[in-house]
Design a protein around this motif. Structure first.
Motif, PDB file in Angstrom:
ATOM      1  N   HIS A 764       0.581  -1.114   0.057  1.00 48.57           N
ATOM      2  CA  HIS A 764      -0.143   0.026  -0.132  1.00 48.57           C
ATOM      3  C   HIS A 764       0.842   1.259   0.022  1.00 48.57           C
ATOM      4  CE1 HIS A 764      -3.849  -2.152   1.731  1.00 48.57           C
ATOM      5  NE2 HIS A 764      -3.383  -2.541   0.477  1.00 48.57           N
ATOM      6  N   GLN A 777     -10.510   1.900  -0.911  1.00 44.17           N
ATOM      7  CA  GLN A 777      -9.780   2.708  -0.022  1.00 44.17           C
ATOM      8  C   GLN A 777      -9.801   3.780  -0.162  1.00 44.17           C
ATOM      9  OE1 GLN A 777      -6.433   0.788   1.768  1.00 44.17           O
ATOM     10  NE2 GLN A 777      -5.732   2.906   2.535  1.00 44.17           N
ATOM     11  N   ASP A 780     -15.151   5.182  -2.644  1.00 46.41           N
ATOM     12  CA  ASP A 780     -16.033   4.809  -1.723  1.00 46.41           C
ATOM     13  C   ASP A 780     -17.500   4.737  -2.459  1.00 46.41           C
ATOM     14  OD1 ASP A 780     -16.888   7.415  -2.380  1.00 46.41           O
ATOM     15  OD2 ASP A 780     -16.745   8.011  -0.151  1.00 46.41           O
ATOM     16  N   GLY A 781     -17.407   4.492  -3.782  1.00 42.89           N
ATOM     17  CA  GLY A 781     -18.676   4.359  -4.551  1.00 42.89           C
ATOM     18  C   GLY A 781     -19.274   5.614  -4.999  1.00 42.89           C
ATOM     19  N   THR A 782     -18.457   6.526  -4.801  1.00 45.84           N
ATOM     20  CA  THR A 782     -18.791   8.016  -5.237  1.00 45.84           C
ATOM     21  C   THR A 782     -17.973   8.705  -6.083  1.00 45.84           C
ATOM     22  OG1 THR A 782     -18.168   9.257  -3.470  1.00 45.84           O
ATOM     23  CG2 THR A 782     -20.126   8.341  -2.910  1.00 45.84           C
ATOM     24  N   GLU A 834      -5.450   8.389   8.629  1.00 50.74           N
ATOM     25  CA  GLU A 834      -6.601   7.876   7.700  1.00 50.74           C
ATOM     26  C   GLU A 834      -8.003   8.204   8.345  1.00 50.74           C
ATOM     27  OE1 GLU A 834      -5.762   3.884   6.867  1.00 50.74           O
ATOM     28  OE2 GLU A 834      -4.328   4.241   5.435  1.00 50.74           O
ATOM     29  N   GLY A 835      -8.896   8.793   7.531  1.00 49.95           N
ATOM     30  CA  GLY A 835     -10.248   8.915   8.012  1.00 49.95           C
ATOM     31  C   GLY A 835     -10.334  10.383   8.574  1.00 49.95           C
ATOM     32  N   HIS A 855     -11.605  14.302   2.775  1.00 48.79           N
ATOM     33  CA  HIS A 855     -11.019  13.326   3.822  1.00 48.79           C
ATOM     34  C   HIS A 855      -9.942  12.740   3.420  1.00 48.79           C
ATOM     35  CE1 HIS A 855     -13.388  10.180   1.686  1.00 48.79           C
ATOM     36  NE2 HIS A 855     -12.921   9.312   2.564  1.00 48.79           N
TER      37      HIS A 855
ATOM     38  N   ARG D 120     -10.987   2.769   8.978  1.00 45.31           N
ATOM     39  CA  ARG D 120     -10.938   3.946   8.027  1.00 45.31           C
ATOM     40  C   ARG D 120     -12.201   4.577   8.074  1.00 45.31           C
ATOM     41  NH1 ARG D 120      -8.336   0.296   4.539  1.00 45.31           N
ATOM     42  NH2 ARG D 120      -6.280   0.227   4.925  1.00 45.31           N
ATOM     43  N   ARG D 124     -13.392   8.152   9.665  1.00 47.89           N
ATOM     44  CA  ARG D 124     -14.015   9.142   8.747  1.00 47.89           C
ATOM     45  C   ARG D 124     -15.260   9.633   9.331  1.00 47.89           C
ATOM     46  NH1 ARG D 124     -15.981   8.078   2.515  1.00 47.89           N
ATOM     47  NH2 ARG D 124     -16.741   9.971   2.148  1.00 47.89           N
TER      48      ARG D 124
END
Lengths: 913, 81, 169, 407
Positions: A764, A777, A780-782, A834-835, A855, D120, D124
């Motif tokens: 990664h 990762q 996100d489908g968007t 992350e996040g 993000h 994650r 988020r």
């Protein structure tokens, strides 16, 4: 055993004494006893208390209709083969009337609420599916008749009964009686498979029954035809103080005599609404119970029954009703006196029988409708669920047949007597003792404006207890109807839902526990890398990183990953890439299909070459990416991400079969056919050429994004020059049974160059520095390919590809969409999380809401330059390079600078080594 | 528990299948020719009837073939389409 | 190629390093490693040696003895290609391993984890479906059931079968 | 033998059934939580009391009676957090608002993470929630172990717990008390509650809905507001409107009464478990949504089996608890797992649907927002992002992450 008769008891084996423990006290019983019969035999009448009232309660029934006698099992004393070490810690809320005793059984009395033990459950549960042409539920006479009638060559008949013996009510009759004789005959003819102690708990449509055998095995029964012969359950009656120990169902009381040789009372008053109660009275009298009086709510009595009672000198009172009871002053509160409209008597048993309810639950589960029958004075099957019509039939008492057993237990004649119109204190008339619900509660519900039985159930909680209203449910409906002044049938019952009897969570989990609860998938290289910490990727176990002996403690992963990254960047590393999905596409039109499912052009790919592709859904959002190699004019090998292998395989089939069947394409998953070892780093060329002397690995002879067949360490292989790290890299594919051998060979050949195994984390980091996104990762489908900065992979030439039209929508064109960018901490030190959410630099984190601009999708403590870095999705990110933002994690801001997503070797110079 | 009649493998538990929703929704011949609302209709609008419904199933664990059948969404009765 | 058998000996079957195996009067379980397996797409049953299982319409699995020469593809693949011109053929020898179940309890054992009615599965026929959470092909020969399972799932299935077999051994 | 405490009594009077009148200013279709709350807020906050709530069966007998009563607002996107947090704030004052108990218990909701991807996603969401002013925390397995001692946070489970998000203000309520509380308050303000009244069609004139046709006659309407959850698609069909909805069974189950072992709501996206121990002591658990379209209020048994396997993995102590009763609701799901709230292509028709698995928690929030939308004939600002046209523009509010967590 104070109440045990010297003889009798069809279900007990007096030669096999059993010792059980109740609240720590020893109780003697016989094999074949239920806990309830053992308690009655020991004259232990107090079995529970009202959950809220605390009132003493005793055994009411003899089976699943029981609503008081629920206990906490401390140990069920059960031990069998196959590692089942018995119940151990407590099983809550077990009906004493269905719990068979065994040595070591230990129980505790409770008040309507059980508890969960922290002891490990050592019981073994499993599941078994049985297919049959005919499933017969219930082994009474009606069920036996159906089973025997269905028996034929080639017809698999399965008979299920919840009791320990077949015969149902007939089994409690004298052998010489007509019913006894018929039972004997039927049992003689019975040849089909039989499951006893197996309760069918649900009818789930399409011929599926679910049953539980002794609490340990869950049966799935798939039947072409279902015969429901589930019988009927005796119904109580209600009156003031109707809940004292010593007040029982009449037929149940008689059954304790015939099944267990237990006399439930020395002196009894019997109150009945149908002949069964009178027969029960006669059985009790024959066993030695003194009948103080027999009351019948009806105005007349069949002469032979009246005669029989008269012969015994028992006073009979027609049209009479019980008005109340007195209890003892001791803690048992047991019945001592019965008050009726015809007088009062001392008695230690009040046996009541208000009729019986056909057991229509299984008929109702899939949607069968019931109707009220005045003749039966109960709800009987009416319209079967449309899906069940023709497949299912109901017979015997369950169907409301009033004479399943010739001349025996005719139902009451209407009208049913629900209860005295002028009861005493409604707060002491218990319509659901298990829930401590009273007539008063019903009347409050009515007064509150509620008329639906479903509302009343929720208002009063009637029928929501562990017995799910099997005992008092229909009675409640009758009382409610009376309160509302509406016909019983119009009020109707609440909906019957599975399970008919409670099922333990552990039973339903079955064998799917611990490591078996979800398949663990491992590659054929796994044993060579199993010492590494594993990352769960879906069902796969993948090596996460490979710590050395001195890489321990909290910093182990960072140290290991830094070392692994350095090895790949400066020397050579190896990883098990076998888990990536692999799909073989064959046929003349594969190129056409790929042109449609990938955003870029594939049909032009030459044999021997490999191309990277991005896949979108129809909505234009990225769903997967990977490389595809053209093996021949008509064969292509596609790779997918590990997590999406199955969904891409399915999606390809769907598009091909349902939209473009005219294409000459066949699709085969070969994920497990190939083991893949990736060899990456500037020195990888030396390792490969050492392993494959016949393979020219020079950049000229073997270019990036090409594949070659070769013999690697003697193993036939396909070698691909693809790279997910940006470094010179080779992926060696061999038939998976050589995976471990290949790993060993690569490790050995790589030793001179210090080859270093690396895991998913290093992979990664390496790809992140190159700005290669990981679908799922960094998406996100968007996220569209353009959002990822992959417009280069989106064909403008192709007339169409899946998702193209969606990418043309206004929202997909917005300049301020979230783009994939890189981030570095302004201080060059602090690790990004992350996040973390991205906000304006210096934004006030106390003035909510704080506007968020994106993000962090991937973040790593060190890159090639020793600094932390990250990837992020940022509103209009591509136009904000150099901008400083705050990455906020747990309301702590970190100043970060926006960079391009590619932080290492942007010109791609390293891939050729 | 639905028992799905696979035309090729016979009746199997629904757990062997993937559900495909409404049957007969074809991929438009020329998506680029569609207005946004027409494209949105293809993407998102599916029949959702309370009654008989012609729907697609994929026998993923078996023959891996897609097929359509008619199921009653209230009673779960199935009749092949 | 240098040492042919040496290279063949380098292979590891998915269950080779496990304790898998049940032997009792009523039930036995064993792995049959390295079978030559190819999938064929053909309307008619393909001409092929060994066992030929129908996986679906125009879809077949051929199961023949293990190869004796190391190659990227088992020789059976070309053999079947030649015998069935125009039919797509794929070598899946390493894509599935074979577990053989024999004994009177064989069918019942699988019923603990498979909802397919195997009691009516005729000799010579196969079904594809789920067994204990793994997609499998189950074929019935005259005296055994053959389970073809993906290597990645093999250890899970072996552990599951071993546990389910307890009451029968 | 330990004696338990009773739940508080329901009020002595709840509501009286009404005979439908000739016409109403507003006809609300659907006597579930959303319909009742909408009627209440119309009457209480907008002075519109000439309102009928039409229920085809028994009041609040649909999803309101079938859900697992979980209340939280920790959704990912600003738009969702906006409306769900608005709702959570109303929950916090609802007992005063309705002058009745709803047993709202802010015991906290925990969402478990089982792998790095979950971590994650969870972090988020926590960060987004915090910046939206919501209470949200990220918890380590150790902290989770302290919070929920019966949860196995070791590495034994097949999918170990590696962390989780926690919203302390989240919790549960008692659905009957809630529904009946709204019904009682609405009735007291003059709203007609009509049960056993099924809507069979509409009478329209141009862009105006003139009347609602029902099993109990035609009822004129100044405005009509759909609030029928899983049945909305069928109703909209009567108006010639197609909605991007699919109705699926969603199963839940309840155990016997047990001594208290769990005082937090625990949810797990990855393994499809969510569980709380309700006020009386029963374990209430939800399962995943059945994949197929279904109106039968019955789900498939294998869903329950899978859910129990997952539950026992996480909570070994649950192994010997019993499933007492199972049931299914009908959830209406949209392509982006976010609701549709706003206007229909008529002057006086409004829609509120697509709440999928999230309807209960939104009850007071959507009631107030939808009532405002109906009263003023334009979307409330919190509803605006959830307009129907987002499916055409593509500006979706993708809450699959949150919805997958479910409820």
């Amino acid at each position: 055993m104070a109440r045990r008769l010297p003889t009798g008891g069809s279900r007990i084996d007096r030669s096999r004494p059993v010792t059980i423990t109740v609240d720590g006290e020893t109780v003697e019983a016989y094999a074949g006893d239920t806990l309830a019969s053992a308690l009655l035999a020991a004259d232990r009448l107090l079995v529970s208390r009202g959950i809220y009232s605390g009132r003493p309660r005793g055994v009411i029934g003899v089976g699943v209709e029981e609503s008081n006698a629920y206990v906490q099992v401390l140990d069920d004393g059960h031990v069998d083969r196959g590692g089942d070490q018995g119940g151990g810690g407590g099983e809550p809320m077990v009906a004493a009337t269905t719990l068979e005793v065994a040595d070591g059984l230990a129980v505790e009395r409770i008040a309507g609420r059980g508890w969960l033990s922290t002891d490990v459950d050592h019981r073994r549960y499993d599941t078994l599916t049985t297919h049959c042409e005919v499933a017969v539920v219930g082994g009474g006479l009606a069920g036996l008749r159906a089973a025997v009638a269905a028996q034929a060559p080639g017809v698999r008949v399965l008979l299920l009964d919840d009791g320990p013996v077949l015969g149902g009510a007939a089994a409690d009759l004298p052998a010489g009686s007509p019913a006894g004789l018929e039972l004997e005959a039927l049992l003689g003819e019975l040849t089909c498979e039989v499951l006893v102690r197996t309760t069918v708990t649900g009818s789930h449509g399409h011929g599926r029954l679910v049953a539980v055998e002794r609490g340990r095995r869950l049966h799935h029964v798939q039947a072409a035809r279902i015969v429901l012969a589930t019988g009927a359950q005796e119904r109580p009656m209600v009156f003031e103080d109707d809940d004292r120990p010593g007040i029982m169902l009449a037929c149940a009381a008689a059954d304790y005599v015939s099944r267990y040789g237990v006399l439930p009372g020395e002196r009894a008053v019997v109150w009945t609404a149908h002949d069964a109660g009178i027969h029960a009275a006669l059985e009790l009298a024959a066993a030695g119970t003194e009948l103080a009086a027999v009351l019948d709510v009806r105005g007349s009595m069949a002469p032979e029954l009246a005669g029989a009672l008269d012969a015994l000198g028992v006073p009979v009172h027609l049209g009479a009703e019980v008005t109340g009871t007195d209890g003892s002053d001791d803690e048992t509160g047991r019945l001592v006196r019965v008050h009726t409209s015809a007088g009062s008597w001392d008695a230690d048993l009040l046996a009541v029988s208000g009729g019986s309810n056909p057991a229509v639950q299984l008929f109702s589960h899939p949607g069968g409708r019931t109707r009220w029958s005045d003749e039966v004075a109960g709800f009987v099957p009416d319209t079967p669920a449309p899906g069940q019509a023709g497949r299912e039939s109901v017979v015997g008492a369950a169907a409301g047949e009033t004479a399943t057993i010739p001349g025996w237990r005719e139902q009451l004649t209407p009208p049913a007597a629900w209860f005295r119109s002028s009861v005493g204190d409604p707060e002491r008339v218990f319509v659901d003792p298990h829930r401590d619900a009273t007539l008063h509660d019903l009347r409050r519900a009515h007064a509150a404006g509620l008329s639906s039985v479903e509302h009343v159930k929720r208002f009063t909680t009637v029928g929501t207890g562990a017995d799910q209203g099997r005992g008092f449910g229909v009675l409640t409906v009758g009382i409610l109807a009376q309160e509302l002044g509406r016909p019983v049938g119009e009020v109707g019952t609440t909906t019957y839902r599975p399970p008919y009897l409670p099922l333990s969570f552990g039973l339903l989990a079955g064998r799917n526990r611990g490591v078996l609860s979800d398949p663990v998938r491992v590659s054929q290289v796994h044993d060579r890398v199993a010492h590494a910490p594993m990352e769960n990727v879906g069902q796969w176990k993948r090596p996460w990183f490979f710590p050395t002996a001195d890489e321990t403690g909290p910093g182990a992963m960072d140290a290991a990953v830094a070392r692994e990254v350095a090895a790949v960047r400066t020397g050579v590393g190896m990883m098990d890439a076998s888990t990536l999905g692999k799909i073989l596409l064959q046929g003349a039109d594969v190129g056409v299909l790929l042109d449609r499912v990938y955003t870029n052009l594939f049909s032009t790919l030459k044999v021997g070459k490999v191309r990277y592709g991005v896949m979108c859904g129809p909505d234009g959002m990225v769903i997967d990416d990977g490389t595809t190699a053209r093996l021949s004019e008509t064969a292509w090998l596609m790779s997918t991400t590990t997590g999406n292998a199955a969904s891409v395989y399915d999606a390809l089939e769907e598009w091909h079969q349902t939209e473009w069947p005219e294409l000459d394409v066949t699709i085969t998953s070969v994920t497990d056919q190939w083991s893949v070892v990736a060899v990456a780093g500037p020195s990888s060329r030396f390792v490969i050429s050492a392993l494959a002397p016949d393979l020219d690995v020079s950049a000229e002879a073997f270019a990036f994004m090409e594949w070659r067949e070769a013999v690697v360490a003697g193993i036939p292989a396909r070698v691909m020059r693809v790279s997910f790290s940006g470094e010179l890299a080779f992926e060696v594919n061999v038939p998976s049974w050589w995976g471990a051998a290949l790993w060993d060979a690569v490790a050995e050949a790589g030793e001179p160059w210090g080859i270093t195994p690396y895991g998913t984390e290093t992979m990664h980091v390496l790809r992140a520095e190159k700005g290669f996104p990981i679908v799922g990762q960094d998406t996100d489908g968007t996220v569209t390919p353009h959002d990822l900065g992959m417009s280069w992979a989106v064909s403008r030439k192709k007339p169409d590809f899946i998702g193209k039209r969606s990418l043309a929508r206004d929202d997909a064109q917005r300049p301020d969409r979230r783009h994939l960018v890189g981030l570095v901490p302004v201080d060059g030190r602090t690790r990004i999380v992350e996040g973390a959410q991205l906000v304006a630099h210096g934004a006030d984190l106390t003035a909510f809401p704080v506007a968020m601009a994106g993000h962090v999708t991937s973040a790593y403590p060190v890159g090639h330059d020793g600094q932390p870095f990250a990837l992020a999705l940022l509103d209009g990110g591509r136009d904000r390079l150099g901008e400083v933002l705050d990455a906020v994690d747990d309301l702590v801001p970190l100043a970060v600078r926006v960079t391009g997503p590619v932080s290492y070797d942007p010109e791609g110079a390293r891939r050729d080594g | 528990m639905l028992r799905i009649p696979c035309p090729h493998c016979g009746e199997r538990d629904e757990t062997e299948f993937h559900y495909g929703g409404e049957a007969g929704v074809d991929y438009p011949a020329d998506p680029s020719a569609l207005a946004d609302d027409a494209w949105a209709a293809y993407l998102f609008l599916r029949a959702n009837p309370r009654g008989w419904f012609r729907e697609r199933w994929f026998h993923g664990s078996g023959c891996r073939l897609w097929f359509a059948l008619e199921r009653h969404t209230v009673t779960d009765e199935i009749r092949s389409a | 190629m240098a040492d042919v058998t040496g290279v063949l000996d380098l292979r590891r079957s998915p269950l080779a390093d496990t304790a898998f195996g049940v032997t009792s009067p009523g039930l036995s379980l064993d792995e049959l490693p390295f079978r030559s397996l190819v999938e064929v797409r053909s309307p008619e049953p393909p001409t092929a040696p060994g066992l030929v299982w129908r996986l679906g319409p125009a879809w077949w699995l051929v199961d023949d003895s293990p190869t004796t020469e190391p190659a990227l593809e088992v020789p059976l693949a070309d053999e079947v290609r030649a015998a069935n011109p125009g039919c797509p053929v794929v070598d899946v020898s390493a894509q599935r391993t074979t577990i053989v179940v024999t004994g009177e309890h064989a069918t019942r054992l699988l019923a603990h984890g498979c909802a397919i009615d195997l009691t009516v599965l005729p000799v010579g026929e196969a079904v594809q479906g789920d067994l204990a959470g793994a997609q499998v092909v189950i074929g019935r020969t005259a005296d055994e059931l053959r389970i073809y399972v993906r290597p990645a799932f093999a250890r899970h299935l072996a552990a599951w079968l071993t546990d389910a077999a307890l009451p029968y051994t | 033998m330990r004696i338990s405490d009773r739940l508080p009594d329901h009020p002595d009077f709840l509501w009286a059934d009404a005979e439908p009148r000739k016409s109403y200013d507003v006809v609300v279709i659907g006597g579930g939580g959303h319909g009742l709350a909408t009627a209440y807020y119309l009457a209480a906050h907008h002075g519109i009391t000439n309102v009928a709530v039409l229920e085809k069966g028994w009041l609040a007998g649909g999803n309101m009676a079938r859900n697992t009563t979980i209340i939280r607002s920790n959704y990912l996107w600003d738009e969702s957090a906006g409306i769900y947090e608005h709702s959570l704030k109303l929950w916090e004052t609802l007992e005063d608002e309705l002058d009745t108990q709803v047993l709202f218990s802010q015991r906290g909701v925990l969402n478990l993470a089982h792998n790095l991807a979950d971590v994650r996603e969870g972090k988020r969401r926590v960060n987004a929630n915090q910046l939206n002013g919501l209470d949200a925390q990220w918890l380590s397995p150790e902290e989770i172990g302290k919070l929920v001692p019966i949860l196995d946070v070791s590495d034994r489970p097949r999918h170990p717990v590696v962390g989780g998000t926690f919203q302390p203000r989240a919790g549960i309520a008692k659905h009957d008390y809630v529904a009946w509380g709204f019904a009682r308050a609405a009735h007291a303000l003059g709203v007609d509650i009509v049960q056993n009244c099924e809507v069979t069609g509409f009478q329209t004139s141009g862009d105006t809905v003139m009347a609602v046709e029902t099993s109990r006659g035609t009822i004129g309407c100044g405005k009509v507001a759909l609030a029928a959850a899983g049945h909305t698609a069928v109703l909209a069909g009567h108006l010639g409107v197609r909605l991007p909805l699919q109705s699926h069974p969603l199963q839940a189950l309840v155990s016997e009464l047990l001594e208290q072992v769990l005082d937090t709501v625990v949810m797990s996206n990855a393994v499809h478990v969510y569980v709380s121990q309700a006020h009386k002591g029963e374990l209430v658990m939800g399962a995943g949504v059945d994949a197929h379209v279904g109106y039968g209020q019955r789900g498939s048994f294998h869903v329950i089996e899978e859910q129990m396997a997952a539950a026992v993995e996480l909570f070994p102590i649950f192994g010997r608890a019993h499933v007492l009763r199972t049931w299914a609701g009908i959830v209406d799901v949209t392509p982006d797992a976010s609701p549709i709230v706003g206007t229909l292509p008529f002057d006086n028709a409004f829609v509120n649907c697509g709440w999928g698995t999230g309807g209960f928690k939104a009850t007071p929030g959507v009631g107030s927002v939808y009532a405002d939308t109906v009263a003023h004939g334009r979307p409330h600002e919190l509803a605006a992002p959830f307009a129907l046209d987002r499916f055409t523009t593509g500006r979706l509010i993708d809450e699959h992450g949150a919805a997958a967590v479910a409820h």
